[in-house]
Design an enzyme around this catalytic site. Structure first.
Site, mmCIF file in Angstrom:
data_model
loop_
_atom_site.group_PDB
_atom_site.id
_atom_site.type_symbol
_atom_site.label_atom_id
_atom_site.label_comp_id
_atom_site.label_asym_id
_atom_site.label_seq_id
_atom_site.Cartn_x
_atom_site.Cartn_y
_atom_site.Cartn_z
ATOM 1 N N GLU A 73 77.252 34.004 119.212
ATOM 2 C CA GLU A 73 77.154 34.291 120.646
ATOM 3 C C GLU A 73 77.732 33.126 121.436
ATOM 4 O OE1 GLU A 73 72.949 34.725 120.666
ATOM 5 O OE2 GLU A 73 73.018 36.552 119.486
ATOM 6 N N GLU A 100 71.294 38.930 116.508
ATOM 7 C CA GLU A 100 71.298 37.921 115.452
ATOM 8 C C GLU A 100 71.318 38.535 114.059
ATOM 9 O OE1 GLU A 100 69.371 37.869 118.130
ATOM 10 O OE2 GLU A 100 70.062 36.064 119.171
ATOM 11 N N GLN A 114 72.282 30.873 118.125
ATOM 12 C CA GLN A 114 72.316 29.946 119.259
ATOM 13 C C GLN A 114 71.138 28.964 119.329
ATOM 14 O OE1 GLN A 114 72.656 31.842 123.286
ATOM 15 N NE2 GLN A 114 74.711 31.053 122.973
ATOM 16 N N HIS A 140 63.305 27.994 122.042
ATOM 17 C CA HIS A 140 64.509 27.161 122.018
ATOM 18 C C HIS A 140 64.266 25.853 121.278
ATOM 19 C CE1 HIS A 140 65.483 30.074 125.065
ATOM 20 N NE2 HIS A 140 66.729 29.653 125.121
#
Lengths: 339, 332
Positions: free
Chosen positions: A44, A75, A97, A144
């Protein structure tokens, strides 16, 4: 004559350059894309944008959108696509990512990528390197910042690498992508922007070797990724009090360098393993078990663990308290020295 | 059948007949305790044989799940090796996946579908004209991987044929509890792909639909979704009891539409074969199925060291150590 030239090239010292880890990985990808036309970079936002961390910056411009390309946001399909590409003779280097977004792809990684060589009895090797921006320390939103190394290290068929600085990131990536086995390559986000003079070298140590980044005689700190840097700071502080700590960068979380671990801990007689992931069933338990199995007679204290807590990854303001702090590592060093 | 070449329809018949007999042998092997379990293909022979026969096994690639025995047979896979997975000799089967161009047996039913997309994208990147065909069922069509794959294939215009064998039962769950939106083929539109619904028990119709999708993919016009409507007349597996969830009158009606019988009648009606030709095919099929049965029943079990052999291309010291320990312990 050829021999002479080769010798000259081999002995010529590569130049020192000032680079961040993110730029060093970019350099490695350039080398890899240039040396093998079967290598493909995809994921991505890796194309025009150059990745959210700019790790793939400029690669699409240089190598074209057939070699470096964006995919839809999915994904599992990114990893499933890597399997099919590998079966068709390509060398895929997919990026997911952020670590937390690897979870939707776990079926493909664990059930497919990791097992295809086994399932086909070697007919369909999976020379895939999954680049995974990993770990915390950047106060990012939920999902994240995660530490998935135990999950992947636990999966038969996968190898797992985690570089700790720019030079390491460069050579470990070359090694991972050139390997015919699947590698989960965990990039410590917190170190992406760490810029310093580095020498970019071709890998010389085999896959599965650790390295001593600081020599010491009172205890060994064992870490990987960004925690190596933190352990070096701990060692500097401890040195002020006359405590000489050895710092071992594990580098490969599967296979683990048992001999390297044992050699260091047998010398220092004490070990503290430091990682960001939660404590329970984390890789620290594996390291502690390996040290105990291999150095039991030499140990002067039980192996200490300084880790994240058994809690979901916390929000930004609490992150510094979740990650092993310098003080927490120093306390563990103190505990081990008091035995 | 009039519009298809006689030799093609005869080949379809021979493969379907062999698959039927091998299926019967496999159920018998399970009853004898040779196979721990088996998943029957009965009733789906036309969908499988005709679709696989529309491919070129020198340049295309098939990504199956676990109920594609008749496809494997028609595609030319070494069948003792293929059936070994049902004897649990090796999970993926013992045939050479790359040489056969037929992916390993895979029980995560949506899992291999994105592999087909990756393979197809790889084929196009190289400038070759092979086509990937992914088999999956109505149950798998609910899996995220199938949707992600259709979207990827649409975006990349990858040469893929998504071949759904809708046998109407995802183990115990019927179509109306599995597939929203009416049909799997209808979903194709949402991904910008042609979606074709075909009678999965009509070998000629399946062959034509697949051949058209393959030709389309080969000339660079992108993927197609084919939904072959068929029926799983046997239980899901030899461990299943369908009387708990379905009306056997429905199954009986589908047995009336047996694809082997339908093709046999059509061949005779079209004049592509006489009774005695088909009797000869039947005898050949029985012999071939028996040979495969004997082969798989007598195949040696894998060596214990195979546990360790194929985990990595370059093994690790730790795995070598575990292998040595294993060796020492078995030798005691």
């Amino acid at each position: 004559m050829t021999e002479l030239i080769e010798r000259d090239e081999a002995t010529a010292e590569p130049p020192t350059v000032e680079l961040s880890m993110q730029q060093a990985i970019n350099r490695a990808l350039r080398v890899l894309l240039a040396e093998d036309p079967a290598t493909l970079v995809f994921g991505e936002d890796v194309g025009a944008l150059g990745g959210v961390f700019r790790v793939t910056d400029g690669l699409q411009k240089e190598f074209g959108d057939q070699r470096v390309f964006d995919t839809p946001l999915a994904e599992s399909a990114i990893m499933g696509m890597a399997v099919g590409l590998a079966m068709n003779g390509w060398r895929p280097v997919p990026e997911l990512q952020f670590d937390g977004f690897a979870y939707p792809a776990v079926d493909q990684i664990v059930n497919q990528v990791a097992r295809m060589n086994y399932r086909t009895r070697g007919a369909a090797p999976m020379p895939i390197t999954l680049r995974l921006p990993s770990f915390g320390g950047i106060q990012a939103p939920e999902h994240h910042g995660e530490s998935l190394e135990a999950l992947f290290a636990h999966t038969p068929g996968l190898k797992v690498a985690a570089p700790s600085d720019a030079a390491e990131a460069y050579s470990l990536l070359l090694q991972s992508v050139r390997s015919d086995d699947p590698v989960v390559y965990m990039e410590p986000k917190a170190r992406y922007w760490d810029r310093k003079p580095v020498v970019l070298r071709e890998p010389t140590d085999p896959i599965g070797t650790s390295r001593i980044v600081r020599h010491g005689r009172h205890a060994t700190l064992i870490a990987w990724g960004a925690m190596v840097h933190r352990c070096l700071k701990v060692a500097e502080l401890a040195a002020e009090d006359g405590v000489e700590l050895e710092v071992l960068d594990l580098r490969w979380l599967k296979p683990i360098d048992t001999a390297g671990l044992a050699a260091s801990v047998s010398r220092t007689k004490r070990a503290v393993v430091v990682h960001e992931a939660p404590l329970t069933a984390g890789l620290g338990a594996e390291v502690a078990a390996l040290v105990t199995e291999n150095c039991f007679r030499d140990l002067s204290a039980p192996v200490q663990r300084v880790t994240g807590f058994d809690v979901p990854y916390p929000a930004g303001p609490l992150e510094p308290q979740y990650l092993p702090t310098i003080d927490r590592v120093l306390f563990a060093v103190q505990r081990t020295l008091e035995y | 059948m009039d519009h298809l070449p006689a030799d093609l329809t005869r080949a379809l018949y021979r493969h379907m007949r062999t698959a039927r007999d091998l299926d019967t042998e496999a159920i018998a092997l399970q009853r004898q305790g040779v196979f721990p379990a088996y998943v029957s293909v009965r009733g789906q022979e036309a969908a499988q044989v005709a679709s696989a026969s529309a491919l070129d096994n020198t340049r295309d690639f098939v990504f199956p799940t676990y109920r594609e025995m008749a496809s494997a047979l028609a595609y030319g896979v070494e069948m003792v090796g293929y059936m070994s997975s049902h004897r649990a000799l090796w999970h993926g089967g013992l045939y050479d996946v790359m040489a056969s161009r037929f992916g390993a047996v895979n029980a995560v039913v949506g899992g291999p579908v994105p592999h087909a997309v990756g393979w197809a994208v790889g084929e196009r990147l190289r400038g070759d004209d092979g086509v990937a065909l992914a088999y999956f069922g109505d149950g798998a069509s609910s899996e995220g991987d199938v949707h992600e794959s259709m979207n990827f294939a649409g975006v990349f215009r990858a040469p893929v044929v998504f071949f759904c064998q809708n046998n109407q039962w995802a183990l115990s769950v019927p179509n109306d509890r599995q597939v929203a939106g009416g049909s799997v083929a209808a979903r194709a539109q949402g991904y910008g792909l042609p979606g074709v619904l075909v009678d999965g028990n009509d070998a000629g119709a399946v062959y034509e639909a697949t051949a058209e999708a393959v030709a389309r993919a080969r000339r660079g016009d992108g993927p197609t979704v084919i939904e072959a409507l068929t029926y799983r007349v046997e239980p899901h597996s030899t461990s299943d009891d369908p009387t708990r969830y379905r009306d056997e009158a429905e199954t009986a009606r589908w047995r009336e539409r047996d694809p082997v019988t339908l093709l046999r009648r059509a061949l005779l009606a079209a004049g592509h074969a006489a009774e005695e030709d088909l009797a000869e095919d039947d005898a050949r099929a029985r012999r071939q199925a028996a040979r495969i049965r004997d082969g798989v029943a007598s195949a040696p079990e894998p060596d214990g060291s195979d546990l360790f052999t194929h985990v990595f291309r370059e093994t690790t010291e730790e795995l070598s150590r575990q292998r040595r320990t294993w060796q020492e312990e078995v030798e005691l």
